[in-house]
Design an enzyme around this catalytic site. Structure first.
Site, PDB file in Angstrom:
ATOM      1  N   LEU A 132      33.931 -50.924 -28.242  1.00  0.00           N
ATOM      2  CA  LEU A 132      34.042 -50.105 -29.439  1.00  0.00           C
ATOM      3  C   LEU A 132      35.391 -50.368 -30.073  1.00  0.00           C
ATOM      4  CD1 LEU A 132      32.700 -46.626 -28.168  1.00  0.00           C
ATOM      5  CD2 LEU A 132      31.448 -48.324 -29.505  1.00  0.00           C
ATOM      6  N   ASP A 133      35.432 -50.435 -31.398  1.00  0.00           N
ATOM      7  CA  ASP A 133      36.713 -50.576 -32.089  1.00  0.00           C
ATOM      8  C   ASP A 133      37.619 -49.407 -31.715  1.00  0.00           C
ATOM      9  OD1 ASP A 133      35.640 -52.768 -33.392  1.00  0.00           O
ATOM     10  OD2 ASP A 133      35.023 -51.606 -35.146  1.00  0.00           O
ATOM     11  N   MET A 134      38.913 -49.615 -31.854  1.00  0.00           N
ATOM     12  CA  MET A 134      39.888 -48.590 -31.495  1.00  0.00           C
ATOM     13  C   MET A 134      39.556 -47.238 -32.125  1.00  0.00           C
ATOM     14  SD  MET A 134      44.046 -48.558 -31.958  1.00  0.00           S
ATOM     15  CE  MET A 134      44.137 -48.285 -33.725  1.00  0.00           C
TER      16      MET A 134
END
Length: 297
Positions: A132-134
Site C-alpha cells: 500500500l502507498d504510504m
C-alpha cells in the site's frame, strides 16, 4: 510451526519420498531445495533422504524452514485484523511506509512488525504480499512463510483475490457503475508518477458509486481491482477526470479537507493457502476519511 503431512497410500507405492513431495505439496523449487538442505523431511518421525521408497501407511511430515527478519524494532502501533501461524493481516494507518528504503530506513510497518514479534514472542520472516502507498490506509497482508507467500501471489496473478477499496473522488460521477480498462505505465523513468499510456501494462478498475455529495462536488466510490498496478486507482480515476481527494501527485489536492489521498483498502477475499478456507476480511473507514464524509454531508 507450519507442517505438511501425507499418509502414504496404495497409489503411492513404488514412489520415492521426493516424488511424493512433488506430487502432493505445491512447493516452489527454491523452497524444496531449502527443505532438503535443512533436512526437514521426516518419515515416521525420523529424518529421511529423498530417495527412500516408503510403504503404505507410512507418514511423511515436512516442516517449513524457520526464518527471521532483521529490521530495527520500533514501538509503532499495529492493528491486526487476522492472525494465525501462517498469515498476519493488519489495518495499516495512513502515513506509514510499508518497507524500509534508503530515504526511510526506519519508522515503517516492518519496524513495527519486529517490535510486535518481540512482544508476542513469535518471530517470523516478514514477507509483504501486497503493498500500500504510504498515504493509503487499510488491509496489508504479511505471509509468515515462503509457501503462503507463493500461494497468495499465485492467487493474485490468477485474479482470485478480491480487493475492494473506498475512495473519495473529486467531481460527481454520473454512472452508478463503470469499468476503466486502460494500460498504465511510467512515462518518465526519473519520475515516480504513472500514467495511462500506449504500451503500458493492462490495468482494469471497476467502480461503484456509494454516495454523491452534489453540494460540495465529491463522490464516495467503491473500487474493485482486477489488476494491481502501482498507483492504479489514483491514475485511472484521475484520467477520467475524478482524481482521488488529497492526491497531490494526480491532481486531487485539497488540504482544507484532508492531507493525504482519501483511499482505503477496505476488504479482501481470498483462499487461505493452508486451510483452503475462503476468508473475507474488512477494515473500517479511518477517522480522517470519516471526518471528510461528515463535512461533505
Amino acid at each position: 510451526m507450519t507442517e505438511f503431512i501425507h499418509k502414504v497410500t496404495k497409489e503411492d507405492e513404488g514412489m520415492e519420498v521426493r516424488e511424493i513431495m512433488r506430487t502432493y505439496f505445491d512447493f516452489s523449487a527454491r523452497l524444496r531445495n531449502k527443505i532438503k538442505r535443512e533436512k526437514l523431511v521426516m518419515l515416521n518421525g525420523e529424518q529421511t533422504p529423498g530417495w527412500i521408497k516408503p510403504e503404505v501407511g507410512d507418514v511423511i511430515r515436512i516442516d517449513l524452514p524457520e526464518e527471521k527478519s532483521h529490521f530495527e524494532p520500533q514501538p509503532i502501533p499495529l492493528d491486526p485484523v487476522y492472525e494465525d501461524d501462517d498469515l498476519l493481516i493488519i489495518n495499516k494507518q495512513p502515513g506509514l511506509i510499508v518497507h524500509p528504503t534508503k530515504g526511510h530506513p526506519t519508522g515503517t510497518v516492518a519496524n513495527a512488525l519486529m517490535y510486535y514479534m518481540e512482544q508476542t514472542g513469535k518471530p517470523f520472516k516478514i514477507r509483504f504480499v501486497n503493498r500500500l502507498d504510504m498515504d493509503t490506509s487499510g488491509l496489508l497482508v504479511v505471509a509468515k512463510n515462503a509457501y503462503c507467500q507463493n500461494d497468495y501471489t499465485r492467487q493474485m496473478k490468477e485474479n482470485l483475490v478480491q480487493k475492494r477499496y473506498l475512495a473519495i473522488v473529486k467531481g460527481i460521477l454520473e454512472n452508478d457503475h463503470g469499468t476503466i480498462d486502460l494500460p498504465i505505465g511510467r512515462p518518465d523513468p526519473e519520475n515516480v508518477a504513472r500514467g495511462v499510456m500506449e504500451g503500458g501494462s493492462p490495468s482494469v478498475t471497476h467502480y461503484t458509486v456509494r454516495e454523491r455529495f452534489p453540494e460540495s462536488g465529491y463522490t464516495l466510490v467503491e473500487l474493485l481491482l482486477e489488476t494491481g498496478r502501482t498507483h492504479q486507482i489514483r491514475v485511472h480515476m484521475s484520467h477520467i477526470g475524478h482524481p482521488v481527494l488529497g492526491d497531490w501527485l494526480y491532481g486531487g489536492v485539497n488540504v482544507n479537507l484532508i492531507e493525504r489521498q482519501a483511499l482505503h483498502a477496505a476488504s479482501l477475499t481470498f483462499t487461505h493457502p493452508i486451510t483452503k478456507e475462503q476468508l473475507t476480511l474488512t477494515a473500517p473507514v479511518p477517522e480522517d476519511m470519516q471526518n471528510v464524509l461528515r463535512r461533505l454531508k
